[in-house]
Scaffold this motif. Structure first.
Motif, PDB file in Angstrom:
ATOM      1  N   ILE A 472      15.594  16.268  28.688  1.00 44.51           N
ATOM      2  CA  ILE A 472      15.731  17.634  29.197  1.00 44.51           C
ATOM      3  C   ILE A 472      15.923  17.549  30.710  1.00 44.51           C
ATOM      4  O   ILE A 472      15.016  17.137  31.429  1.00 44.51           O
ATOM      5  N   LEU A 473      17.102  17.922  31.197  1.00 49.68           N
ATOM      6  CA  LEU A 473      17.396  17.846  32.626  1.00 49.68           C
ATOM      7  C   LEU A 473      17.314  19.242  33.237  1.00 49.68           C
ATOM      8  O   LEU A 473      18.056  20.137  32.849  1.00 49.68           O
ATOM      9  N   ILE A 474      16.393  19.406  34.178  1.00 51.86           N
ATOM     10  CA  ILE A 474      16.184  20.698  34.833  1.00 51.86           C
ATOM     11  C   ILE A 474      16.802  20.615  36.219  1.00 51.86           C
ATOM     12  O   ILE A 474      16.448  19.753  37.018  1.00 51.86           O
ATOM     13  N   ARG A 475      17.729  21.516  36.533  1.00 49.30           N
ATOM     14  CA  ARG A 475      18.513  21.431  37.761  1.00 49.30           C
ATOM     15  C   ARG A 475      17.682  21.698  39.002  1.00 49.30           C
ATOM     16  O   ARG A 475      17.827  21.028  40.017  1.00 49.30           O
ATOM     17  N   ASP A 476      16.787  22.709  38.978  1.00 53.17           N
ATOM     18  CA  ASP A 476      16.048  23.055  40.198  1.00 53.17           C
ATOM     19  C   ASP A 476      14.761  23.781  39.829  1.00 53.17           C
ATOM     20  O   ASP A 476      14.540  24.174  38.685  1.00 53.17           O
ATOM     21  N   ILE A 477      13.891  23.945  40.824  1.00 54.34           N
ATOM     22  CA  ILE A 477      12.587  24.547  40.613  1.00 54.34           C
ATOM     23  C   ILE A 477      12.703  26.023  40.239  1.00 54.34           C
ATOM     24  O   ILE A 477      11.912  26.536  39.450  1.00 54.34           O
ATOM     25  N   ILE A 702      21.188  27.051  29.238  1.00 54.87           N
ATOM     26  CA  ILE A 702      20.842  25.740  28.694  1.00 54.87           C
ATOM     27  C   ILE A 702      22.068  25.187  27.969  1.00 54.87           C
ATOM     28  O   ILE A 702      22.508  25.763  26.971  1.00 54.87           O
ATOM     29  N   ALA A 703      22.621  24.096  28.492  1.00 61.08           N
ATOM     30  CA  ALA A 703      23.778  23.459  27.875  1.00 61.08           C
ATOM     31  C   ALA A 703      23.311  22.346  26.954  1.00 61.08           C
ATOM     32  O   ALA A 703      22.390  21.594  27.286  1.00 61.08           O
ATOM     33  N   VAL A 704      23.945  22.246  25.809  1.00 62.66           N
ATOM     34  CA  VAL A 704      23.582  21.232  24.823  1.00 62.66           C
ATOM     35  C   VAL A 704      24.403  19.981  25.078  1.00 62.66           C
ATOM     36  O   VAL A 704      25.629  20.042  25.226  1.00 62.66           O
ATOM     37  N   GLY A 705      23.731  18.830  25.164  1.00 68.48           N
ATOM     38  CA  GLY A 705      24.402  17.557  25.397  1.00 68.48           C
ATOM     39  C   GLY A 705      25.462  17.305  24.359  1.00 68.48           C
ATOM     40  O   GLY A 705      25.330  17.688  23.192  1.00 68.48           O
ATOM     41  N   GLY A 706      26.544  16.668  24.801  1.00 74.74           N
ATOM     42  CA  GLY A 706      27.673  16.456  23.909  1.00 74.74           C
ATOM     43  C   GLY A 706      28.671  17.588  24.004  1.00 74.74           C
ATOM     44  O   GLY A 706      29.759  17.512  23.454  1.00 74.74           O
ATOM     45  N   GLY A 707      28.290  18.673  24.756  1.00 74.75           N
ATOM     46  CA  GLY A 707      29.192  19.793  24.939  1.00 74.75           C
ATOM     47  C   GLY A 707      30.166  19.529  26.074  1.00 74.75           C
ATOM     48  O   GLY A 707      30.300  18.426  26.571  1.00 74.75           O
ATOM     49  N   THR A 708      30.838  20.579  26.508  1.00 74.89           N
ATOM     50  CA  THR A 708      31.856  20.422  27.535  1.00 74.89           C
ATOM     51  C   THR A 708      31.228  20.342  28.920  1.00 74.89           C
ATOM     52  O   THR A 708      30.127  20.811  29.161  1.00 74.89           O
ATOM     53  N   ASP A 709      31.988  19.759  29.853  1.00 72.01           N
ATOM     54  CA  ASP A 709      31.519  19.657  31.232  1.00 72.01           C
ATOM     55  C   ASP A 709      31.320  21.024  31.852  1.00 72.01           C
ATOM     56  O   ASP A 709      30.425  21.224  32.666  1.00 72.01           O
ATOM     57  N   VAL A 710      32.172  22.000  31.476  1.00 72.75           N
ATOM     58  CA  VAL A 710      32.053  23.337  32.054  1.00 72.75           C
ATOM     59  C   VAL A 710      30.697  23.940  31.716  1.00 72.75           C
ATOM     60  O   VAL A 710      30.016  24.527  32.567  1.00 72.75           O
ATOM     61  N   GLY A 716      21.650  25.771  34.050  1.00 78.51           N
ATOM     62  CA  GLY A 716      20.574  25.278  34.907  1.00 78.51           C
ATOM     63  C   GLY A 716      19.784  24.166  34.250  1.00 78.51           C
ATOM     64  O   GLY A 716      19.067  23.423  34.920  1.00 78.51           O
ATOM     65  N   ILE A 717      19.888  24.069  32.916  1.00 79.13           N
ATOM     66  CA  ILE A 717      19.178  23.042  32.154  1.00 79.13           C
ATOM     67  C   ILE A 717      20.164  22.420  31.180  1.00 79.13           C
ATOM     68  O   ILE A 717      20.982  23.125  30.575  1.00 79.13           O
ATOM     69  N   THR A 718      20.111  21.109  31.045  1.00 78.12           N
ATOM     70  CA  THR A 718      20.967  20.405  30.088  1.00 78.12           C
ATOM     71  C   THR A 718      20.108  19.611  29.123  1.00 78.12           C
ATOM     72  O   THR A 718      19.210  18.877  29.547  1.00 78.12           O
ATOM     73  N   LEU A 719      20.385  19.769  27.833  1.00 79.70           N
ATOM     74  CA  LEU A 719      19.721  18.970  26.800  1.00 79.70           C
ATOM     75  C   LEU A 719      20.629  17.788  26.490  1.00 79.70           C
ATOM     76  O   LEU A 719      21.786  17.969  26.095  1.00 79.70           O
ATOM     77  N   MET A 720      20.087  16.579  26.664  1.00 83.96           N
ATOM     78  CA  MET A 720      20.932  15.396  26.565  1.00 83.96           C
ATOM     79  C   MET A 720      21.248  14.994  25.129  1.00 83.96           C
ATOM     80  O   MET A 720      22.034  14.083  24.913  1.00 83.96           O
ATOM     81  N   ARG A 721      20.655  15.629  24.166  1.00 84.14           N
ATOM     82  CA  ARG A 721      21.062  15.397  22.782  1.00 84.14           C
ATOM     83  C   ARG A 721      21.092  16.746  22.073  1.00 84.14           C
ATOM     84  O   ARG A 721      20.317  17.655  22.398  1.00 84.14           O
ATOM     85  N   PRO A 722      21.988  16.908  21.112  1.00 84.63           N
ATOM     86  CA  PRO A 722      22.209  18.221  20.487  1.00 84.63           C
ATOM     87  C   PRO A 722      21.151  18.569  19.449  1.00 84.63           C
ATOM     88  O   PRO A 722      21.471  18.829  18.286  1.00 84.63           O
ATOM     89  N   ASP A 723      19.890  18.588  19.851  1.00 86.97           N
ATOM     90  CA  ASP A 723      18.791  18.943  18.957  1.00 86.97           C
ATOM     91  C   ASP A 723      18.217  20.274  19.429  1.00 86.97           C
ATOM     92  O   ASP A 723      17.563  20.342  20.476  1.00 86.97           O
ATOM     93  N   PRO A 724      18.464  21.372  18.702  1.00 89.67           N
ATOM     94  CA  PRO A 724      17.992  22.685  19.166  1.00 89.67           C
ATOM     95  C   PRO A 724      16.472  22.788  19.274  1.00 89.67           C
ATOM     96  O   PRO A 724      15.962  23.702  19.920  1.00 89.67           O
ATOM     97  N   ARG A 725      15.732  21.844  18.666  1.00 85.03           N
ATOM     98  CA  ARG A 725      14.274  21.878  18.799  1.00 85.03           C
ATOM     99  C   ARG A 725      13.839  21.604  20.240  1.00 85.03           C
ATOM    100  O   ARG A 725      12.721  21.941  20.639  1.00 85.03           O
ATOM    101  N   LEU A 726      14.725  20.983  21.036  1.00 83.55           N
ATOM    102  CA  LEU A 726      14.404  20.733  22.434  1.00 83.55           C
ATOM    103  C   LEU A 726      14.341  22.020  23.251  1.00 83.55           C
ATOM    104  O   LEU A 726      13.811  22.023  24.370  1.00 83.55           O
ATOM    105  N   VAL A 727      14.898  23.114  22.712  1.00 86.07           N
ATOM    106  CA  VAL A 727      14.846  24.381  23.449  1.00 86.07           C
ATOM    107  C   VAL A 727      13.396  24.832  23.615  1.00 86.07           C
ATOM    108  O   VAL A 727      12.954  25.178  24.725  1.00 86.07           O
TER     109      VAL A 727
END
Length: 802
Positions: A472-477, A702-710, A716-727
């Motif tokens: 789980i990558l969080i961009r900022d505070i 929240i962007a799901v990993g494996g998705g597009t760069d856009v 603001g948050i990126t999930l590095m694997r496409p598992d919705p349980r990480l939400v």
């Protein structure tokens, strides 16, 4: 440093004509303190000379108020010599005073500074000089992470600090024995001359750093922890000499050499523990930085050679042997293997990789030898982007921390004032001079701004680091704070709650089915959409003609040119807008949609060719993810560009009550705006280009990993694997981090609110005050360190509802 006029050169964005350049120039000319303004439209730059008190912040604000932008740059420095919040405040103040600086943020826990500069050609030298002038050191970060030299330097510093602590402890041990003996009525074991001999090397050897730091701080008009320690121990040391010399002959005086020595030792011990704990909070980012190999095996012109990773170019053939770390992001062109991506995505199981699959830098190759075509190198790799995101989040500053910084800036002078008042009050009350001095020294020693300065950044660093380990990558505070307040969660459907790998399950052509599929597949060759991949998979083995003029119509379909014919693929609305009637297939489309199929209509040169029906299935984790959100009191929604019937089928299987189909990108953004207008705090989860407007409009994207760069750049948050349980896990770590920050701030303030009055009342011996001071920062960092053990509570997989 005397203020003087200075030139500033800006890179201006948004100028589309010479008139724009004139507008920017007029805005700068009207700015008080700005002169000699000149704007170059061709170079998109502006040059202006500023007279104090005009600043770069004023210039940037003036340009932005005129409707244009300024391309600022960020430089990051490693700062040496900081020991408390007063130090970080002094560095921040010094950096902010440098011409061209828009903002400066110093992180005490990471010992780093982030400086935003408006100058188009930033020079780090004046910034480093300003920090040096303030009594600290600054080293520009290379952007490549921690180097071997940096690690060796840190190890050398640790070893030196350990030796200094050991020396101080050995020399202070006799004082501790003396204090224990006195508690049992056996004092006087150490004569005054012996106490002086032991105290001198501690006070002016091991403790010299505090005296030097205090002098530097006072010389620059600042006050920090060093001032308190230096002042407190010096008073105890020299007052002991006075008492020794003033004592009547034959009457042993009560001296305070032990207070001076033990305070220095305890503070050194506390800082040593604090540094070890701080290294624990930054373990996640250091582990990520250590993932990238130093070199890569590259095949060029039929020959293999090991080259530094920095020399690998996009398109190079990189050979990765079994067990090696992948040096760059690359696509497998030969071979098959499995990859351990656990430190990147949090996924513990190896991931199968075959020809065409992407392997990420930093992952560990399994049992197969593979050849990769380098797709991303250097700062563009997934690993580098993860490190940059985590570093940016950890270097951020919470709004509450800005208030704490203001308190810390006046904290030391206030404490010194309280100590002086306590000294005077005891003398006026008729107490002996010795008692008044002891109370004043105790106040000076027990008060420490370190705990205040570390409370927020230590928790933030530990929390974002733990989240990164879980994928789980969080961009900022600010994003983290908003995530803790979310009450409504909106999911995209395709690729987020569903597998994103639909299959063509029905074909209907008005004439030639094979020809229709061939044209549709050729047109979709430029699309990343899962439905496009389904059509291409159905046409596997066909010889597809080249495509040109490809254009994606968000939420509706695509248009393209194949073999000179204009192809339209998508919804009935899109075809109608392109002048093609979908009426002949309206009944079939309705029938397929009622069965939960996604339908793409195909037209060529204004003529309807047929329809393609596709079916997608929910991810195995989706039902558990929705249930976990409901259990936390959050309201799940689902918005999809797919048909209302297909959307309703998936929503029913997952237990989502609020949903909407046939939603265009702007419809999703409008729904987000409507919910926010109702007072809801909204998070949007998506993975596609058409999700970007909604991600940007949400409180938390929240962007799901494996998705597009856009999607990943917008969120603001990126999930590095496409598992919705990480939400749900994202909201958990946001809550845990904010809770830890609040706990740390409470104890940091409570410690001083209670400790200072107790010391001023003469109820605390200086040595005990020193011990309490040393442990205050350690307790705050140790509390933050508990976040390192956080792991996402992943709900077990459950079957979708029938």
């Amino acid at each position: 440093m005397a203020a003087s006029a200075h030139p500033l050169r800006l890179a201006v964005t948004g100028m589309s004509c010479a008139g724009c350049a004139g507008a920017v120039e007029r805005a700068l000319t009207r700015l008080p303190g700005a002169r000699d303004a000149a704007v170059n439209f061709a170079l998109a730059t502006a040059e202006v000379t500023l007279d104090p008190p005009a600043t770069a912040q004023d210039v940037v604000a003036a340009v932005r108020d005129a409707g244009y932008g300024v391309a600022t740059q960020v430089l990051r420095f490693d700062i040496g010599g900081m020991r408390c919040a007063g130090c970080s405040g002094a560095v921040e103040k010094a950096l902010a005073a440098v011409p061209g600086v828009v903002s400066a943020s110093v992180n005490l826990a990471l010992a780093t500074a982030e400086v935003e500069i408006a100058d188009a050609d930033p020079d780090p030298a004046p910034l480093a000089a300003a920090v040096a002038e303030a009594g600290f050191s600054a080293k520009l970060q290379s952007g490549e992470g921690a180097s071997t030299a940096d690690a060796a330097e840190a190890a050398a510093r640790d070893a030196a600090a350990g030796r200094l602590l050991l020396l101080s402890a050995v020399l202070s041990a006799p004082f501790l024995v003396e204090m224990v003996a006195m508690a049992f009525g056996h004092g006087g074991l150490l004569p005054p001359w012996a106490q002086l001999a032991l105290a001198i090397p501690v006070e002016f050897g091991a403790g010299w750093r505090f005296h030097v730091g205090a002098v530097k701080a006072l010389r620059h008009g600042a006050a920090n922890m060093d001032v308190l320690v230096s002042l407190g121990t010096s008073v105890a040391f020299f007052f002991s000499i006075y008492l020794w010399q003033a004592a009547p002959v034959g009457r042993p005086p009560h001296l305070y050499f032990e207070a001076a020595a033990l305070i220095v030792t305890l503070v050194l011990f506390g800082k040593w523990l604090e540094e070890r704990a701080k290294r624990g909070t930054t373990a996640a980012i250091r582990a990520l930085m250590a993932l990238r190999p130093e070199d890569a095996l590259v095949e060029r012109d039929g020959e293999q050679a090991r080259v530094p990773v920095a020399e690998v170019a996009v398109g190079d053939v990189v050979i990765v042997k079994p067990g090696e770390r992948v040096p760059v992001d690359g696509d497998v062109t030969d071979g098959a293997t499995e990859a351990d991506e656990s430190l990147l995505t949090g996924e513990s199981l190896p991931v199968e990789k075959q020809v065409g699959d992407r392997m990420a830098a930093g992952s560990i190759n399994g049992s197969g030898l593979v050849r990769l075509s380098a797709a991303r190198v250097g700062a563009d790799t997934t690993l580098a982007r993860i490190v940059a995101l985590v570093s940016a989040a950890q270097g951020g500053k919470a709004p509450i921390q800005r208030l704490v910084d203001k308190v810390a800036a006046v904290f030391v002078p206030v404490v010194a004032g309280v100590a002086f008042l306590a000294f005077c009050a005891w003398l006026l009350a008729g107490a002996p001079l010795e008692h008044a001095v002891t109370a004043a020294v105790s106040v000076l020693v027990i008060a420490c701004p370190c705990a205040l300065g570390l409370a927020t950044p230590a928790a933030l660093v530990a929390g974002t680091g733990a989240a990164a380990k879980a994928g789980i990558l969080i961009r900022d505070i600010e994003t983290l704070e908003r995530a803790d307040a979310v009450d409504t969660v909106i999911f995209d459907k395709t690729g987020t709650l569903t597998e994103g790998r639909p299959q063509v399950t029905a074909l209907h052509a008005l004439a030639d089915e094979t020809g229709m599929l061939r044209l549709a597949a050729a047109a979709q060759a430029g699309s990343e959409h899962p439905l496009a991949r389904a059509i291409l998979a159905k046409a596997a083995g066909m010889a597809l003609p080249p495509v040109s003029g490809f254009r994606a119509v968000g939420g509706a379909g695509i248009t393209a040119t194949v073999e000179g014919r204009r192809i339209v693929i998508g919804t009935a609305d899109l075809l109608e807008r392109e002048g093609v009637s979908a009426a002949p297939l309206a009944g079939l489309v309705r029938e397929w949609q009622e069965k939960g199929r996604s339908v793409a209509l195909v037209a060529a040169e204004g003529a309807l060719l047929g329809a393609i029906g596709m079916t997608d299935t929910p991810r195995p984790e989706s039902a558990a993810a929705v249930a976990a959100l409901k259990a936390r009191g959050l309201t799940p929604w689902m918005l999809s560009g797919d048909s209302a019937a297909a959307t309703a089928r998936i929503a029913g299987e997952l237990g989502i009550v609020h949903f909407s189909g046939a939603a265009r990108p702007e419809d999703k953004a409008h729904r987000v705006a409507d919910l926010r207008a109702q007072g809801r705090v909204v998070a949007v989860i998506g993975d596609g280009v058409n999700d970007a407007p909604a991600l940007a409009a949400a409180d938390v994207g929240i962007a799901v990993g494996g998705g597009t760069d856009v999607a990943m750049e917008t969120a603001g948050i990126t999930l590095m694997r496409p598992d919705p349980r990480l939400v749900a896990a994202t909201f958990d770590i946001a809550h845990a981090t904010r809770r830890t920050i609040r706990q740390n701030l409470f104890w940091a303030f409570a410690y001083n609110v209670v400790g200072i009055p107790v010391a001023a009342l003469g109820l605390l011996h200086p040595t005990l005050a020193g011990a309490a001071m040393a442990m205050s920062s350690v307790s705050v960092v140790s509390n933050a360190l508990r976040l390192r053990s956080w792991r996402p509570k992943i709900a077990p997989l459950s079957q979708p509802r029938a």
